[in-house]
Design a protein around this motif. Structure first.
Motif, mmCIF file in Angstrom:
data_model
loop_
_atom_site.group_PDB
_atom_site.id
_atom_site.type_symbol
_atom_site.label_atom_id
_atom_site.label_comp_id
_atom_site.label_asym_id
_atom_site.label_seq_id
_atom_site.Cartn_x
_atom_site.Cartn_y
_atom_site.Cartn_z
ATOM 1 N N GLN A 28 0.865 -1.176 0.000
ATOM 2 C CA GLN A 28 0.000 0.000 0.000
ATOM 3 C C GLN A 28 0.911 1.237 0.000
ATOM 4 O OE1 GLN A 28 -3.367 -1.693 -0.597
ATOM 5 N NE2 GLN A 28 -3.765 0.259 0.380
ATOM 6 N N VAL A 29 0.771 2.049 -1.024
ATOM 7 C CA VAL A 29 1.601 3.243 -1.194
ATOM 8 C C VAL A 29 0.770 4.478 -0.859
ATOM 9 C CG1 VAL A 29 2.907 4.631 -2.858
ATOM 10 C CG2 VAL A 29 2.985 2.136 -2.972
ATOM 11 N N SER A 30 1.348 5.389 -0.081
ATOM 12 C CA SER A 30 0.587 6.570 0.306
ATOM 13 C C SER A 30 1.452 7.822 0.326
ATOM 14 C CB SER A 30 -0.054 6.377 1.684
ATOM 15 O OG SER A 30 0.936 6.182 2.679
ATOM 16 N N ILE A 31 0.772 8.950 0.210
ATOM 17 C CA ILE A 31 1.358 10.275 0.415
ATOM 18 C C ILE A 31 0.426 10.999 1.380
ATOM 19 C CG2 ILE A 31 1.970 12.482 -0.645
ATOM 20 C CD1 ILE A 31 2.576 11.008 -3.216
ATOM 21 N N PRO A 32 0.939 11.488 2.514
ATOM 22 C CA PRO A 32 0.084 12.149 3.504
ATOM 23 C C PRO A 32 -0.761 13.261 2.885
ATOM 24 C CG PRO A 32 2.260 11.781 4.419
ATOM 25 C CD PRO A 32 2.349 11.403 2.964
ATOM 26 N N LYS A 33 -2.017 13.292 3.270
ATOM 27 C CA LYS A 33 -3.004 14.285 2.844
ATOM 28 C C LYS A 33 -3.443 14.116 1.389
ATOM 29 C CE LYS A 33 -1.411 17.793 6.130
ATOM 30 N NZ LYS A 33 -0.968 19.206 6.309
ATOM 31 N N ILE A 34 -2.901 13.101 0.703
ATOM 32 C CA ILE A 34 -3.280 12.869 -0.693
ATOM 33 C C ILE A 34 -4.095 11.584 -0.827
ATOM 34 C CG2 ILE A 34 -2.461 12.512 -3.062
ATOM 35 C CD1 ILE A 34 -1.982 15.320 -2.040
ATOM 36 N N GLY A 35 -3.546 10.471 -0.326
ATOM 37 C CA GLY A 35 -4.279 9.212 -0.421
ATOM 38 C C GLY A 35 -3.366 8.005 -0.406
ATOM 39 N N ASP A 73 13.511 11.843 -2.986
ATOM 40 C CA ASP A 73 12.232 12.071 -2.321
ATOM 41 C C ASP A 73 11.766 10.775 -1.655
ATOM 42 O OD1 ASP A 73 12.207 14.694 -3.203
ATOM 43 O OD2 ASP A 73 11.025 14.242 -4.997
ATOM 44 N N SER A 74 10.639 10.845 -0.954
ATOM 45 C CA SER A 74 10.174 9.679 -0.199
ATOM 46 C C SER A 74 8.730 9.324 -0.516
ATOM 47 C CB SER A 74 10.297 9.930 1.302
ATOM 48 O OG SER A 74 11.648 10.120 1.671
ATOM 49 N N LEU A 75 8.406 8.044 -0.351
ATOM 50 C CA LEU A 75 7.046 7.540 -0.387
ATOM 51 C C LEU A 75 6.781 6.827 0.932
ATOM 52 C CD1 LEU A 75 6.770 5.970 -3.954
ATOM 53 C CD2 LEU A 75 5.333 7.808 -3.058
ATOM 54 N N PHE A 76 5.519 6.745 1.316
ATOM 55 C CA PHE A 76 5.136 5.994 2.506
ATOM 56 C C PHE A 76 4.535 4.667 2.049
ATOM 57 C CE2 PHE A 76 5.571 10.234 4.030
ATOM 58 C CZ PHE A 76 5.988 10.103 5.349
ATOM 59 N N ILE A 77 5.072 3.576 2.592
ATOM 60 C CA ILE A 77 4.690 2.248 2.121
ATOM 61 C C ILE A 77 4.459 1.315 3.306
ATOM 62 C CG2 ILE A 77 5.480 0.221 0.818
ATOM 63 C CD1 ILE A 77 7.084 2.148 -0.946
ATOM 64 N N ARG A 78 3.409 0.515 3.233
ATOM 65 C CA ARG A 78 3.185 -0.545 4.213
ATOM 66 C C ARG A 78 2.944 -1.863 3.485
ATOM 67 N NH1 ARG A 78 -2.496 -1.333 5.338
ATOM 68 N NH2 ARG A 78 -3.810 0.227 4.299
ATOM 69 N N GLY A 79 3.326 -2.935 4.131
ATOM 70 C CA GLY A 79 3.199 -4.241 3.511
ATOM 71 C C GLY A 79 4.476 -5.040 3.699
ATOM 72 N N PRO A 80 4.694 -6.078 2.921
ATOM 73 C CA PRO A 80 3.857 -6.549 1.805
ATOM 74 C C PRO A 80 2.657 -7.359 2.291
ATOM 75 C CG PRO A 80 5.740 -8.009 2.074
ATOM 76 C CD PRO A 80 5.911 -6.910 3.083
ATOM 77 N N TYR A 81 1.665 -7.465 1.404
ATOM 78 C CA TYR A 81 0.422 -8.136 1.757
ATOM 79 C C TYR A 81 0.068 -9.218 0.733
ATOM 80 C CZ TYR A 81 -0.248 -4.049 4.768
ATOM 81 O OH TYR A 81 -0.089 -3.078 5.714
ATOM 82 N N GLY A 82 -0.793 -10.124 1.171
ATOM 83 C CA GLY A 82 -1.361 -11.130 0.286
ATOM 84 C C GLY A 82 -0.475 -12.336 0.061
ATOM 85 N N ASN A 83 -1.015 -13.270 -0.696
ATOM 86 C CA ASN A 83 -0.295 -14.477 -1.076
ATOM 87 C C ASN A 83 0.347 -14.294 -2.443
ATOM 88 O OD1 ASN A 83 -0.764 -16.324 1.123
ATOM 89 N ND2 ASN A 83 -2.901 -16.407 0.482
ATOM 90 N N GLY A 84 1.575 -14.761 -2.579
ATOM 91 C CA GLY A 84 2.273 -14.662 -3.847
ATOM 92 C C GLY A 84 2.168 -15.941 -4.655
ATOM 93 N N PHE A 85 2.943 -16.007 -5.724
ATOM 94 C CA PHE A 85 2.975 -17.193 -6.572
ATOM 95 C C PHE A 85 3.859 -18.271 -5.930
ATOM 96 C CE2 PHE A 85 1.983 -13.780 -9.548
ATOM 97 C CZ PHE A 85 0.935 -14.334 -10.268
ATOM 98 N N PRO A 86 3.446 -19.520 -5.996
ATOM 99 C CA PRO A 86 4.227 -20.607 -5.381
ATOM 100 C C PRO A 86 5.372 -21.049 -6.297
ATOM 101 C CG PRO A 86 2.240 -21.506 -6.369
ATOM 102 C CD PRO A 86 2.179 -20.008 -6.579
ATOM 103 N N ILE A 87 6.422 -20.234 -6.391
ATOM 104 C CA ILE A 87 7.453 -20.526 -7.392
ATOM 105 C C ILE A 87 8.206 -21.827 -7.097
ATOM 106 C CG2 ILE A 87 7.700 -18.097 -8.003
ATOM 107 C CD1 ILE A 87 10.410 -18.110 -6.614
ATOM 108 N N GLU A 88 8.197 -22.268 -5.843
ATOM 109 C CA GLU A 88 8.824 -23.556 -5.555
ATOM 110 C C GLU A 88 8.114 -24.682 -6.301
ATOM 111 O OE1 GLU A 88 11.624 -24.264 -3.849
ATOM 112 O OE2 GLU A 88 11.921 -22.088 -3.691
ATOM 113 N N LYS A 89 6.804 -24.519 -6.479
ATOM 114 C CA LYS A 89 6.005 -25.529 -7.186
ATOM 115 C C LYS A 89 6.340 -25.551 -8.673
ATOM 116 C CE LYS A 89 1.672 -25.907 -5.980
ATOM 117 N NZ LYS A 89 1.426 -27.294 -5.536
ATOM 118 N N TYR A 90 6.865 -24.427 -9.190
ATOM 119 C CA TYR A 90 7.146 -24.343 -10.620
ATOM 120 C C TYR A 90 8.492 -24.967 -10.991
ATOM 121 C CZ TYR A 90 3.550 -20.707 -10.171
ATOM 122 O OH TYR A 90 2.404 -20.001 -9.880
ATOM 123 N N LYS A 91 9.345 -25.162 -10.014
ATOM 124 C CA LYS A 91 10.685 -25.667 -10.309
ATOM 125 C C LYS A 91 10.630 -27.101 -10.860
ATOM 126 C CE LYS A 91 13.022 -22.655 -7.005
ATOM 127 N NZ LYS A 91 13.871 -22.541 -5.794
#
Length: 264
Positions: A41-48, A83-101
């Motif tokens: 989630q990327v944010s800038i204060p007072k913007i969104g 310059d700077s960005l405000f970031i929180r996370g990471p979130y969610g489930n990713g791809f199971p790349i071990e399964k692809y090997k």
């Protein structure tokens, strides 16, 4: 661990890499260790605030490819290295790349859908011996919409890479047509040893998945990633909910056995 899961961290922009007229990749300094396919989630204060896929990462940084589509991203586009960005996370489930090997991996990405899978492509570009075979299909609306042009050229020298555009121009000498038209061109020797990753607009994912299943690829061998307007990103607000599924928690990556029933 933070007491407040909504609290973002201030991160310095290390590099700004233009991709198209409306897409820019931002590299920010962080010790974050995301999984392939997660979002922040990327944010800038007072913007969104907005959810953005992590397009690549490495020691001390992550990259995000951001499209200029609204108030927050308009403001992001004024930022430069240092310059700077405000970031929180990471979130969610990713791809199971071990399964692809050890498998035949096929990635089909439409438009900005190439961003969430770019880190997977780069991983196997560096570790191609981990796969039996690798094919990449990527499509864009027009030549001016192509993301990661230099990387695509680099990838094409190591594994089969099909780049197509929906509509060509007078100076375009490449492929023209939808990704689904190129699914039959991918040689698949063993349907039980293939894994297919599809990311892009909902209709593109639906018809591309159908095209692979018509060729005999089992639906449990197909993986997709949903683009949703996440808000809290921790399963509290219900903004991303489809039926009883919280995409921010259970996704954004889903096996197609689950994804085919997730309809807004």
């Amino acid at each position: 661990m933070k007491n407040n899961p909504y609290l973002p961290e201030k991160m310095k922009i290390l590099d700004v890499i233009p991709q198209t007229d409306i897409d820019i990749t931002y590299r920010v300094e962080t010790d974050m260790k995301p999984k392939n396919g997660q979002f922040v989630q990327v944010s800038i204060p007072k913007i969104g605030e907005a959810p953005i896929s992590v397009s690549d990462f490495g020691d001390g940084y992550i990259e995000m490819t951001i499209r200029k589509v609204g108030r927050l991203t308009n403001e992001v586009y004024t930022l430069k290295p240092g310059d700077s960005l405000f970031i929180r996370g990471p979130y969610g489930n990713g791809f199971p790349i071990e399964k692809y090997k050890g498998k035949h991996l096929i990635i089909a990405a439409g438009g900005t859908g190439l961003a969430p899978v770019k880190s997977i492509v780069n991983h196997f570009y560096r570790n191609l011996d981990e796969l039996k075979k690798f094919d990449l299909l990527t499509g864009f609306k027009s030549p001016k919409d192509i993301l990661f042009k230099d990387e695509i050229e680099k990838w094409s020298k190591r594994f089969n890479t099909i780049l197509t555009v929906d509509k060509g121009t007078d100076d375009w000498n490449g492929n023209v047509g939808l990704i689904t038209e190129y699914v039959p061109k991918v040689e698949i020797e063993d349907m039980d040893n293939v894994e297919v990753v599809i990311v892009g607009p909902p209709l593109m994912m639906k018809f591309t998945a159908q095209a692979f299943m018509q060729r005999g690829v089992p639906k449990e061998k197909i993986w997709v990633s949903f683009e949703r307007k996440m808000s809290c990103a921790i399963g509290k607000c219900g903004h991303c909910k489809i039926d009883e599924t919280y995409v921010c928690l259970e996704g954004p990556v889903f096996n197609y056995t689950k994804a085919e029933n997730l309809i807004d």
